[in-house]
Write a protein that holds these residues in place. Structure first.
Motif, PDB file in Angstrom:
ATOM      1  N   PRO A 232       9.311  36.767  52.044  1.00  0.00           N
ATOM      2  CA  PRO A 232       9.521  37.088  53.466  1.00  0.00           C
ATOM      3  C   PRO A 232       9.324  38.573  53.704  1.00  0.00           C
ATOM      4  O   PRO A 232       9.693  39.404  52.878  1.00  0.00           O
ATOM      5  CB  PRO A 232      10.966  36.640  53.711  1.00  0.00           C
ATOM      6  CG  PRO A 232      11.608  36.597  52.360  1.00  0.00           C
ATOM      7  CD  PRO A 232      10.529  36.226  51.404  1.00  0.00           C
ATOM      8  N   SER A 233       8.739  38.895  54.851  1.00  0.00           N
ATOM      9  CA  SER A 233       8.338  40.278  55.101  1.00  0.00           C
ATOM     10  C   SER A 233       9.480  41.155  55.602  1.00  0.00           C
ATOM     11  O   SER A 233       9.350  42.378  55.613  1.00  0.00           O
ATOM     12  CB  SER A 233       7.208  40.307  56.138  1.00  0.00           C
ATOM     13  OG  SER A 233       7.665  39.787  57.384  1.00  0.00           O
ATOM     14  N   SER A 234      10.571  40.553  56.026  1.00  0.00           N
ATOM     15  CA  SER A 234      11.667  41.350  56.587  1.00  0.00           C
ATOM     16  C   SER A 234      12.981  40.600  56.418  1.00  0.00           C
ATOM     17  O   SER A 234      13.007  39.393  56.146  1.00  0.00           O
ATOM     18  CB  SER A 234      11.427  41.629  58.075  1.00  0.00           C
ATOM     19  OG  SER A 234      11.484  40.423  58.821  1.00  0.00           O
ATOM     20  N   ASP A 235      14.062  41.322  56.632  1.00  0.00           N
ATOM     21  CA  ASP A 235      15.383  40.700  56.575  1.00  0.00           C
ATOM     22  C   ASP A 235      15.504  39.605  57.639  1.00  0.00           C
ATOM     23  O   ASP A 235      16.119  38.561  57.403  1.00  0.00           O
ATOM     24  CB  ASP A 235      16.458  41.769  56.771  1.00  0.00           C
ATOM     25  CG  ASP A 235      17.862  41.197  56.754  1.00  0.00           C
ATOM     26  OD1 ASP A 235      18.276  40.683  55.700  1.00  0.00           O
ATOM     27  OD2 ASP A 235      18.533  41.255  57.800  1.00  0.00           O
ATOM     28  N   TYR A 236      14.916  39.822  58.802  1.00  0.00           N
ATOM     29  CA  TYR A 236      14.946  38.826  59.881  1.00  0.00           C
ATOM     30  C   TYR A 236      14.287  37.528  59.430  1.00  0.00           C
ATOM     31  O   TYR A 236      14.840  36.443  59.612  1.00  0.00           O
ATOM     32  CB  TYR A 236      14.224  39.391  61.109  1.00  0.00           C
ATOM     33  CG  TYR A 236      13.968  38.379  62.196  1.00  0.00           C
ATOM     34  CD1 TYR A 236      14.946  38.083  63.145  1.00  0.00           C
ATOM     35  CD2 TYR A 236      12.740  37.733  62.295  1.00  0.00           C
ATOM     36  CE1 TYR A 236      14.707  37.162  64.153  1.00  0.00           C
ATOM     37  CE2 TYR A 236      12.491  36.799  63.295  1.00  0.00           C
ATOM     38  CZ  TYR A 236      13.481  36.527  64.220  1.00  0.00           C
ATOM     39  OH  TYR A 236      13.238  35.598  65.216  1.00  0.00           O
TER      40      TYR A 236
END
Length: 388
Positions: A232-236
Motif C-alpha cells: 500500500p502506498s500510504s497509511d490511508y
C-alpha cells in the motif's frame, strides 16, 4: 492492452465542495477497473461523470479516441449517445415491464432491431441464469434475481463500457457472493470493459484487474490488487484495505522501537525504515499478522513481542476476534479457538497476555504528526481512572 478510455483532469464541484479533484484515469480495453473508497470520497460522482449523468466543471473524457466530454471545448455528449451499459445499486428495473422487456429496453432505444430479432435478449438472460424468468415482472423476483436482470440489461447491447454503481450492496451476504462470482465469470468470458464502484475491499480484490483507491476526490493509489495488498502506498490505503493495526514507531539511537521501547528491525525486514524522514513512523499490520501467547517466551525467534492486557474476545466458531491493549495502543487479532479457546473463554478483561508479529509483516509510513507523544498512553489511562 491499450488505453481505450481516458479521464483527464476531471473536476466536479457541488456548491463550494470539490467532490472530484483533477482526477486522471486510463482504462485499458477489456479491463475491469474498480473505484474503491469510503462514502464521500467521490467514486460514484466520478462514475456518473463518465456516464454523462453529471456535468463536470473541468477536464475531459475520451472513449476510444472519441471525446465525449471536454470542458474547455464545450463538448458534452449526452448519456444516451455514449454507448455505455449501466448497472445501478437500486436495480432500477421498470416495474410495468416484464424481465424480457426490461432487458430488451437498451436495444429498443438504440433501434437495434436485428439484435432483438436474433435472440440477443434471451442470450443475455441466459448468461445470468434468468432465462426462465423472462415473462415475470420485477415484483415477482427476489433481490438477487432483480440484480442479475439489471446486469443482463447492462450487457445486452454490447456497450463500449459497462458501469457498475455499487450493484451488490443491497443484497444479503450469500447473494452478494453469488452475483459477484457471476459478474467475474461474465467478464472472463466476454472481456467487456468495466468500471465498478464499491466501498467493499473484498469485492474490489475479487473483481478488479486494477484498483483506484480514492480519498477526497483524488486517487491515492492506482495499481493491481496484488500490489495494493502487498505494498500500500500510504497509511490511508493500508488502513482501508484491512491493515487495522496501527503501531507508532520511534527512531532512537539504537534504531527503530515501539513507543514502549521494544526494538523493531525495519531494515532487516526489507522495509527500509531509512526512507522515512524524521524520528517517527506508523507501522500497519493485518489482524492475521499477529499471534497470541500467554508469555513472551512463546513468541517465535526474531518476532517482536509486546506485553498487553485483554480488552475483549468475541467467539466466531473456529476463532476468537481479540482486542488487546499493548502499552496504550489497541491491537486486533484473530486467535485460533482450538489452540486458545480453553483460556480465552474464561479470561477476564485486563488479563495479561502477549502478542507477537514478524517485522516483515509491517508496512511503515511517515507519521502525520512528525513525532510520537510518548506520554499519551499514561495520560489516557489517567483520564480513564478519573472518569471511573
Amino acid at each position: 492492452m491499450t488505453s481505450q478510455f481516458r479521464v483527464s483532469n476531471l473536476t466536479k464541484t457541488f456548491g463550494s465542495n470539490t467532490i472530484v479533484d483533477q482526477l486522471d484515469l486510463d482504462i485499458e480495453d477489456g479491463e475491469f477497473l474498480v473505484l474503491l473508497g469510503p462514502s464521500g470520497c467521490g467514486k460514484t460522482t466520478t462514475l456518473r461523470c463518465i456516464a454523462g449523468l453529471e456535468t463536470p466543471e473541468g477536464g475531459s473524457i475520451t472513449f476510444k479516441d472519441h471525446t465525449v466530454f471536454d470542458a474547455s471545448a464545450r463538448i458534452n455528449v449526452p448519456a444516451y449517445k455514449r454507448n455505455i451499459g449501466m448497472v445501478f445499486q437500486s436495480y432500477a428495473l421498470w416495474p410495468n415491464m416484464t424481465v424480457r422487456e426490461n432487458i430488451r429496453y437498451p436495444l429498443k432505444v438504440r433501434r437495434m432491431k436485428s439484435a432483438m430479432a436474433s435472440g440477443q435478449v434471451e442470450t443475455a438472460a441466459g448468461m445470468v441464469d434468468c432465462g426462465a424468468l423472462l415473462d415475470r415482472y420485477p415484483s415477482q423476483l427476489s433481490g438477487g434475481q432483480q440484480q442479475r436482470v439489471a446486469v443482463a440489461r447492462g450487457l445486452v447491447a454490447q456497450p463500449d463500457l459497462v458501469l457498475f454503481d455499487e450493484p451488490l450492496s443491497n443484497l444479503d451476504a450469500r447473494l452478494r457472493d453469488q452475483v459477484r462470482s457471476q459478474i467475474h465469470q461474465l467478464h472472463q468470458r466476454l472481456g467487456f470493459t468495466a468500471v465498478f464502484v464499491t466501498h467493499d475491499q473484498a469485492e474490489a480484490f475479487a473483481l478488479g484487474d486494477r484498483l483506484a483507491i480514492m480519498k477526497a476526490g483524488k486517487i491515492e493509489q492506482y495499481d493491481t490488487p496484488e500490489r495494493v495488498y502487498e505494498t500500500p502506498s500510504s497509511d490511508y490505503v493500508a488502513a482501508f484495505i484491512g491493515m487495522a493495526n496501527r503501531l507508532e514507531l520511534v527512531r532512537r539511537h539504537e534504531g527503530w522501537t515501539t513507543r514502549a521501547g521494544t526494538p523493531v528491525d525495519l531494515d532487516a525486514a526489507g522495509i527500509q525504515g531509512g526512507h522515512i524522514g524524521g524520528d517517527a513512523a506508523l507501522g500497519r499490520m493485518r489482524p492475521d499478522d499477529l499471534a497470541l501467547h500467554r508469555s513472551l517466551d512463546e513468541a517465535a525467534p526474531g518476532d517482536v513481542g509486546l506485553t498487553g492486557e485483554l480488552v475483549t474476545s468475541e467467539y466466531g466458531g473456529r476463532y476468537f476476534d481479540v482486542t488487546v491493549d499493548a502499552g496504550g495502543e489497541r491491537l486486533y487479532l484473530r486467535a485460533d479457538a482450538g489452540r486458545h479457546g480453553s483460556w480465552l473463554r474464561g479470561a477476564a478483561t485486563g488479563s495479561p497476555l502477549v502478542v507477537s508479529f514478524s517485522p516483515s509483516a509491517l508496512r511503515a509510513f511517515p507519521h502525520p504528526d512528525g513525532h510520537v507523544d510518548l506520554h499519551a498512553p499514561e495520560l489516557a489511562r489517567a483520564a480513564a481512572r478519573s472518569e471511573a
